[in-house]
Write a protein that holds these residues in place. Structure first.
Motif, mmCIF file in Angstrom:
data_model
loop_
_atom_site.group_PDB
_atom_site.id
_atom_site.type_symbol
_atom_site.label_atom_id
_atom_site.label_comp_id
_atom_site.label_asym_id
_atom_site.label_seq_id
_atom_site.Cartn_x
_atom_site.Cartn_y
_atom_site.Cartn_z
ATOM 1 N N UNK A 85 0.806 -1.215 0.000
ATOM 2 C CA UNK A 85 0.000 0.000 0.000
ATOM 3 C C UNK A 85 0.840 1.266 0.000
ATOM 4 N N UNK A 86 2.047 1.198 0.579
ATOM 5 C CA UNK A 86 2.867 2.399 0.684
ATOM 6 C C UNK A 86 4.306 1.996 0.972
ATOM 7 N N UNK A 87 5.243 2.886 0.633
ATOM 8 C CA UNK A 87 6.662 2.681 0.928
ATOM 9 C C UNK A 87 7.304 4.055 1.094
ATOM 10 N N UNK A 88 8.185 4.185 2.093
ATOM 11 C CA UNK A 88 8.826 5.480 2.326
ATOM 12 C C UNK A 88 10.239 5.302 2.841
ATOM 13 N N UNK A 143 -9.885 -10.472 17.233
ATOM 14 C CA UNK A 143 -9.714 -9.514 18.316
ATOM 15 C C UNK A 143 -8.397 -8.783 18.147
ATOM 16 N N UNK A 144 -8.432 -7.478 18.394
ATOM 17 C CA UNK A 144 -7.225 -6.679 18.254
ATOM 18 C C UNK A 144 -7.167 -5.900 16.963
ATOM 19 N N UNK A 145 -8.230 -5.997 16.115
ATOM 20 C CA UNK A 145 -8.252 -5.249 14.862
ATOM 21 C C UNK A 145 -8.386 -3.769 15.146
ATOM 22 N N UNK A 146 -7.823 -2.973 14.267
ATOM 23 C CA UNK A 146 -7.842 -1.530 14.449
ATOM 24 C C UNK A 146 -9.176 -0.930 14.070
ATOM 25 N N UNK A 147 -9.331 0.375 14.331
ATOM 26 C CA UNK A 147 -10.539 1.092 14.014
ATOM 27 C C UNK A 147 -10.538 1.594 12.587
ATOM 28 N N UNK A 148 -11.511 2.459 12.286
ATOM 29 C CA UNK A 148 -11.663 2.987 10.938
ATOM 30 C C UNK A 148 -10.726 4.162 10.737
ATOM 31 N N UNK A 149 -10.008 4.178 9.636
ATOM 32 C CA UNK A 149 -9.106 5.268 9.293
ATOM 33 C C UNK A 149 -9.744 6.151 8.240
ATOM 34 N N UNK A 150 -9.244 7.363 8.065
ATOM 35 C CA UNK A 150 -9.764 8.223 7.008
ATOM 36 C C UNK A 150 -9.601 7.572 5.652
ATOM 37 N N UNK A 155 -6.216 7.694 3.877
ATOM 38 C CA UNK A 155 -5.105 6.947 4.460
ATOM 39 C C UNK A 155 -4.973 5.597 3.763
ATOM 40 N N UNK A 156 -3.734 5.082 3.568
ATOM 41 C CA UNK A 156 -3.578 3.765 2.927
ATOM 42 C C UNK A 156 -4.373 2.663 3.609
ATOM 43 N N UNK A 157 -4.410 2.684 4.952
ATOM 44 C CA UNK A 157 -5.170 1.666 5.671
ATOM 45 C C UNK A 157 -6.676 1.840 5.448
ATOM 46 N N UNK A 158 -7.115 3.096 5.341
ATOM 47 C CA UNK A 158 -8.520 3.339 5.074
ATOM 48 C C UNK A 158 -8.928 2.825 3.708
ATOM 49 N N UNK A 159 -8.051 2.999 2.722
ATOM 50 C CA UNK A 159 -8.328 2.476 1.388
ATOM 51 C C UNK A 159 -8.361 0.963 1.392
ATOM 52 N N UNK A 171 -1.160 -4.670 3.110
ATOM 53 C CA UNK A 171 -2.530 -5.084 3.401
ATOM 54 C C UNK A 171 -2.623 -6.596 3.339
ATOM 55 N N UNK A 172 -2.955 -7.213 4.471
ATOM 56 C CA UNK A 172 -2.930 -8.671 4.563
ATOM 57 C C UNK A 172 -4.309 -9.220 4.908
#
Length: 280
Positions: A158-161, A232-239, A242-246, A204-205
């Motif tokens: 999703x991203x690299x920096x 259990x332990x999954x994150x919340x909703x991102x904008x 954001x790469x995670x939101x996409x 993204x897995x």
């Protein structure tokens, strides 16, 4: 009290034709997950360290899941529950841009650790069979614990920096020992982490984790069973930007984990030739 069902043909309005007694692994608990793994440390091959130190920018390429190490441990004071610890090993390919228009392909390793809590029931009996491997001390200590199964597809980059060493996180550790067979996937030695610049990728897995035990069941077969709850332990909703939101907006690829129920088959030699010609 309803009549007890025995193995054999079944006359049922729900189109169940037969009840079968089988010895199989019963799934006691399972979960599916969409992990957006942010800022995952990238360990390049030594031959690409200088390229990354001189690179102006990076673009995401591709990632391949090499192996998942799985360990199951019972949860103290919570009978029947177990932690499943997983370590994912990825072969990641990125595109590094220098002063030339054409990018340089950079290859390296990423490692991701994950833990979930699942119910695996209890088993007091010890199981022995002719296909059991040689008994060792580890086998004697674990006893009758459930078997953890992890299914995963190759992740999405999703991203690299690029980050200067002075800007790295204090808790960011260098690469420790990796299994020899993982190192064998790379044609060359990997950097230990003492580089002028460091690379972090976002993956993204998709994965499914389940706990199984050997058991004998009398069952009808309907369809594939897909976990409905999130791990259990999954994150919340991102904008959304954001790469995670996409990534979270991508539907779970059910077809990648289960084979199709029907396939087109050619019955004769002539039909086989026709199938090949039309690309079926």
């Amino acid at each position: 009290m309803p009549e007890k069902i025995m193995p054999g043909p079944v006359d049922d309005s729900r189109c169940i034709r037969e009840a079968v007694c089988i010895h199989t692994k019963k799934i006691f608990d399972s979960c599916k997950d969409k992990d957006c793994i942010e800022d995952l440390r990238f360990y390049p091959k030594l031959q690409y360290v200088d390229v990354l130190n001189r690179a102006a920018s990076l673009k995401g390429g591709s990632a391949k899941l090499l192996y998942v190490y799985v360990d199951v441990e019972p949860v103290t004071f919570n009978r029947g529950c177990y932690t499943v610890d997983m370590r994912f090993f990825y072969q990641v390919t990125l595109q590094a841009y220098l002063c030339t228009p054409s990018p340089v392909t950079v290859e390296g390793l990423c490692v991701f650790d994950k833990r979930v809590l699942l119910f695996g029931s209890e088993g007091g009996a010890r199981v022995f069979s002719s296909d059991t491997c040689t008994v060792d001390s580890q086998c004697l200590r674990t006893g009758n614990v459930p078997i953890a199964v992890v299914e995963a597809v190759d992740p999405i980059v999703l991203d690299a920096k690029l980050v200067d060493v002075c800007g790295c996180r204090p808790c960011d550790c260098d690469l420790c020992e990796i299994p020899s067979f993982i190192g064998g996937y790379f044609d060359g030695e990997l950097s230990s982490g003492e580089d002028g610049r460091r690379v972090y990728v976002t993956l993204g897995q998709f994965s499914i984790v389940r706990l199984e035990r050997d058991t004998q069941l009398l069952i009808p077969v309907y369809d594939y069973c897909m976990p409905q709850k999130e791990c259990s332990g999954s994150g919340g909703t991102d904008p959304a930007q954001d790469p995670c939101g996409l990534f979270r907006n991508i539907s779970f690829p059910v077809g990648e984990f289960f084979p199709p129920n029907t396939v087109n088959r050619c019955e004769t030699y002539e039909e086989t030739k026709n199938c090949c010609k039309c690309g079926r």
